[in-house]
Enzyme design. Structure first.
Site, PDB file in Angstrom:
ATOM      1  CG  ASP A 187      -1.980  -1.117   1.345  1.00 48.10           C
ATOM      2  OD1 ASP A 187      -2.785  -0.718   0.908  1.00 48.10           O
ATOM      3  OD2 ASP A 187      -2.070  -1.899   2.029  1.00 48.10           O
TER       4      ASP A 187
ATOM      5  CD  GLU B 241      -7.637   2.827   1.158  1.00 52.83           C
ATOM      6  OE1 GLU B 241      -7.263   2.589   0.511  1.00 52.83           O
ATOM      7  OE2 GLU B 241      -7.825   2.790   2.032  1.00 52.83           O
TER       8      GLU B 241
ATOM      9  CB  ILE C 124      -3.554  -1.890  -1.920  1.00 51.73           C
ATOM     10  CG1 ILE C 124      -1.750  -2.006  -2.454  1.00 51.73           C
ATOM     11  CG2 ILE C 124      -3.641  -3.875  -2.111  1.00 51.73           C
ATOM     12  CD1 ILE C 124      -1.332  -2.491  -3.916  1.00 51.73           C
ATOM     13  CG  ASP C 125     -10.062  -1.572  -4.918  1.00 55.36           C
ATOM     14  OD1 ASP C 125     -10.146  -1.485  -3.849  1.00 55.36           O
ATOM     15  OD2 ASP C 125     -10.272  -1.370  -5.889  1.00 55.36           O
TER      16      ASP C 125
ATOM     17  CB  THR D  52      -6.115  -4.122   1.586  1.00 52.74           C
ATOM     18  OG1 THR D  52      -5.247  -2.573   1.069  1.00 52.74           O
ATOM     19  CG2 THR D  52      -4.368  -4.384   2.414  1.00 52.74           C
TER      20      THR D  52
ATOM     21  CG  HIS E 268     -16.146  -4.632   3.159  1.00 53.21           C
ATOM     22  ND1 HIS E 268     -15.091  -5.264   1.729  1.00 53.21           N
ATOM     23  CD2 HIS E 268     -15.198  -4.720   4.051  1.00 53.21           C
ATOM     24  CE1 HIS E 268     -13.969  -4.501   2.611  1.00 53.21           C
ATOM     25  NE2 HIS E 268     -13.820  -4.391   3.848  1.00 53.21           N
TER      26      HIS E 268
ATOM     27  CB  SER F 211     -10.283  -5.021  -5.389  1.00 50.88           C
ATOM     28  OG  SER F 211     -10.243  -5.620  -6.816  1.00 50.88           O
TER      29      SER F 211
ATOM     30  CE  LYS G 284     -16.431  -5.971  -6.337  1.00 50.79           C
ATOM     31  NZ  LYS G 284     -15.455  -5.669  -5.123  1.00 50.79           N
TER      32      LYS G 284
ATOM     33  NE  ARG H 265     -18.577  -0.727  -1.771  1.00 52.04           N
ATOM     34  CZ  ARG H 265     -17.931  -1.719  -1.395  1.00 52.04           C
ATOM     35  NH1 ARG H 265     -17.524  -2.432  -2.119  1.00 52.04           N
ATOM     36  NH2 ARG H 265     -16.718  -1.008  -0.318  1.00 52.04           N
TER      37      ARG H 265
ATOM     38  CG  ASP I  21     -13.013   1.837  -1.982  1.00 58.04           C
ATOM     39  OD1 ASP I  21     -11.932   1.303  -2.567  1.00 58.04           O
ATOM     40  OD2 ASP I  21     -13.086   2.613  -0.963  1.00 58.04           O
TER      41      ASP I  21
HETATM   42  P1  AMP Z   1     -14.393  -4.830  -1.851  1.00 52.34           P
HETATM   43  O1  AMP Z   1     -12.997  -5.074  -2.124  1.00 52.34           O
HETATM   44  O2  AMP Z   1     -15.433  -4.511  -2.522  1.00 52.34           O
HETATM   45  O3  AMP Z   1     -15.090  -5.323  -0.441  1.00 52.34           O
HETATM   46  O4  AMP Z   1     -13.841  -3.759  -1.130  1.00 52.34           O
HETATM   47  C1  AMP Z   1     -12.604  -2.843  -1.176  1.00 52.34           C
HETATM   48  C2  AMP Z   1     -13.093  -1.570  -0.692  1.00 52.34           C
HETATM   49  O5  AMP Z   1     -14.271  -1.718   0.431  1.00 52.34           O
HETATM   50  C3  AMP Z   1     -11.560  -1.356   0.196  1.00 52.34           C
HETATM   51  O6  AMP Z   1     -10.977  -0.400  -0.864  1.00 52.34           O
HETATM   52  C4  AMP Z   1     -11.931  -0.132   1.504  1.00 52.34           C
HETATM   53  O7  AMP Z   1     -11.594   0.754   0.855  1.00 52.34           O
HETATM   54  C5  AMP Z   1     -13.123  -0.483   1.494  1.00 52.34           C
HETATM   55  N1  AMP Z   1     -14.147  -0.735   2.457  1.00 52.34           N
HETATM   56  C6  AMP Z   1     -13.427  -1.187   3.822  1.00 52.34           C
HETATM   57  N2  AMP Z   1     -14.443  -1.021   5.015  1.00 52.34           N
HETATM   58  C7  AMP Z   1     -15.547  -1.590   4.596  1.00 52.34           C
HETATM   59  C8  AMP Z   1     -17.010  -1.327   4.948  1.00 52.34           C
HETATM   60  N3  AMP Z   1     -17.231  -1.642   6.472  1.00 52.34           N
HETATM   61  N4  AMP Z   1     -18.444  -1.437   3.872  1.00 52.34           N
HETATM   62  C9  AMP Z   1     -17.390  -1.146   2.644  1.00 52.34           C
HETATM   63  N5  AMP Z   1     -16.377  -1.269   1.946  1.00 52.34           N
HETATM   64  C10 AMP Z   1     -15.509  -0.964   2.767  1.00 52.34           C
HETATM   65 MG    MG Z   2      -9.661   0.810  -1.781  1.00 50.57          MG
END
Ligand code: AMP
Ligand code: MG
Length: 347
Positions: free
Chosen positions: A45, A68, A123-124, A126, A217, A241, A244, A258, A271
């Site tokens: 990151d 970020e 790093i989207d 992580t 998430h 990330s 998708k 989402r 994001d």
């Molecule tokens: P995803 O890969 O779709 O799960 O999205 C990843 C992104 O979700 C990360 O880069 C974070 O910025 C974000 N993220 C972190 N915590 C949360 C949360 N509680 N709800 C939604 N997104 C989140």
């Molecule tokens: Mg991210």
């Protein structure tokens, strides 16, 4: 409107950064440490943010960067140990960088999102990086609240058509400039870009639906109810990330939902920005759960939006319809609702 110099320059930066991220992943495995908000963060990151921020500051010195990470975790007792390995890897690309300049490059990411700025998720995904799932380097140029250029450096994903018989996926650069289409090319060599187009699937029951791998998430219950209302047959694909968005742009998936896990949750701009313009340029559509365009002019968060619906375009109206019928948006309209905390909890 984006100028012609930006896209080629940014592509080279993201290409190097995504290769760097892949190398760090192979060399150091999943070593992570936690930021103060308990989210994981890795050498990659910081290394990627330092490299991209430094290179953008040379190429486009007047453009703010909204990214970020910041250097504060590296200034703590726990974090200081990470400084040497980060400097080590970044110096392979920028030999003259020292610790001070590395930290200040990282802190360039604290720029303010104004009329024109870059936004970076180094790093989207992580968690995907740590788990050996999907992750991307995501960079976008935003002008007047709209992403004009989007680039996803994907070390672990490439369009099916580009994979051929090779069992090993060597990664892709997926990118778009507004009005110029969406494309993919191999991460590691300079082959001609291939245009990307969304799928033609227009029957919700046949949709290939994508969601975050990390179920905390999203509001999984509401997600499942929407998918059920659409009578989707196949189980959803779970993926970390903005890979998708690349999948949708390449026509290998049809709908991404989402739904925020908490009523007050707002996504960060980095994001969504790159993935949004890429998918739109591939012929798809991106809105929030209410059908409103994502507004990237509201700060570091998409404060004016609630959740995301991204699709091949053909399925968009049906998805918004189903969401509306389920009444799942009362949280977005009224965060003070006493019942909202009971209905949607942290999972
Ligand atoms: P995803 O890969 O779709 O799960 O999205 C990843 C992104 O979700 C990360 O880069 C974070 O910025 C974000 N993220 C972190 N915590 C949360 C949360 N509680 N709800 C939604 N997104 C989140
Ligand atoms: Mg991210």
């Amino acid at each position: 409107m984006a100028r012609p110099r930006e896209l080629p320059a940014a592509l080279e930066v993201v290409r190097d950064a995504a290769i760097l991220a892949g190398e760090i992943r192979r060399a150091t495995g999943s070593e992570a440490f936690l930021k103060s908000d308990r989210s994981p963060v890795t050498v990659a990151d910081f290394a990627v943010q330092a490299l991209v921020a430094h290179r953008l500051s040379v190429e486009f010195p007047d453009d703010p960067l909204v990214a970020e990470e910041d250097s504060s975790p590296l200034r703590t007792a726990d974090g200081r140990g990470f400084l040497a390995p980060i400097l080590d890897v970044v110096r392979r690309w920028q030999p003259r960088l020292d610790a001070d300049r590395l930290l200040s490059a990282i802190d360039r990411g604290a720029g303010s999102p104004g009329g024109r700025f870059w936004t970076l998720d180094p790093i989207d995904g992580t968690e995907g990086f740590i788990r050996d799932g999907q992750y991307v380097v995501a960079l976008a140029l935003v002008e007047q609240g709209r992403p004009e250029i989007g680039i996803l450096g994907c070390p672990r994903w490439a369009p099916l058509a580009a994979r051929g018989d090779a069992a090993r996926v060597t990664g892709a650069l997926v990118f778009a400039g507004r009005g110029r289409g969406a494309f993919s090319m191999p991460l590691a060599d300079s082959a001609e870009p291939t245009p990307l187009h969304v799928s033609a699937v227009d029957t919700p029951a046949s949709a290939r639906v994508l969601r975050s791998f990390e179920s905390r998430h999203i509001d999984l219950d509401m997600f499942n109810r929407i998918v059920e209302a659409l009578a989707v047959k196949a189980p959803p694909a779970l993926m970390d990330s903005q890979a998708k968005h690349a999948v949708l742009a390449a026509g290998e998936g049809d709908l991404l939902l989402r739904v925020p896990a908490r009523p007050d949750f707002r996504d960060t701009i980095w994001d969504q920005a790159a993935g949004t313009v890429i998918l739109e340029e591939a012929g798809g559509r991106v809105t929030d759960l209410r059908g409103a365009a994502l507004d990237f002019s509201a700060g570091r968060l998409l404060s004016g939006n609630y959740g995301v619906v991204a699709s091949n375009g053909h399925l968009h109206a049906a998805a918004l319809d189903a969401i509306g019928r389920l009444g799942g948006l009362r949280h977005a309209h009224d965060d003070r609702s006493p019942e909202s905390g009971d209905v949607i909890g942290e999972r």
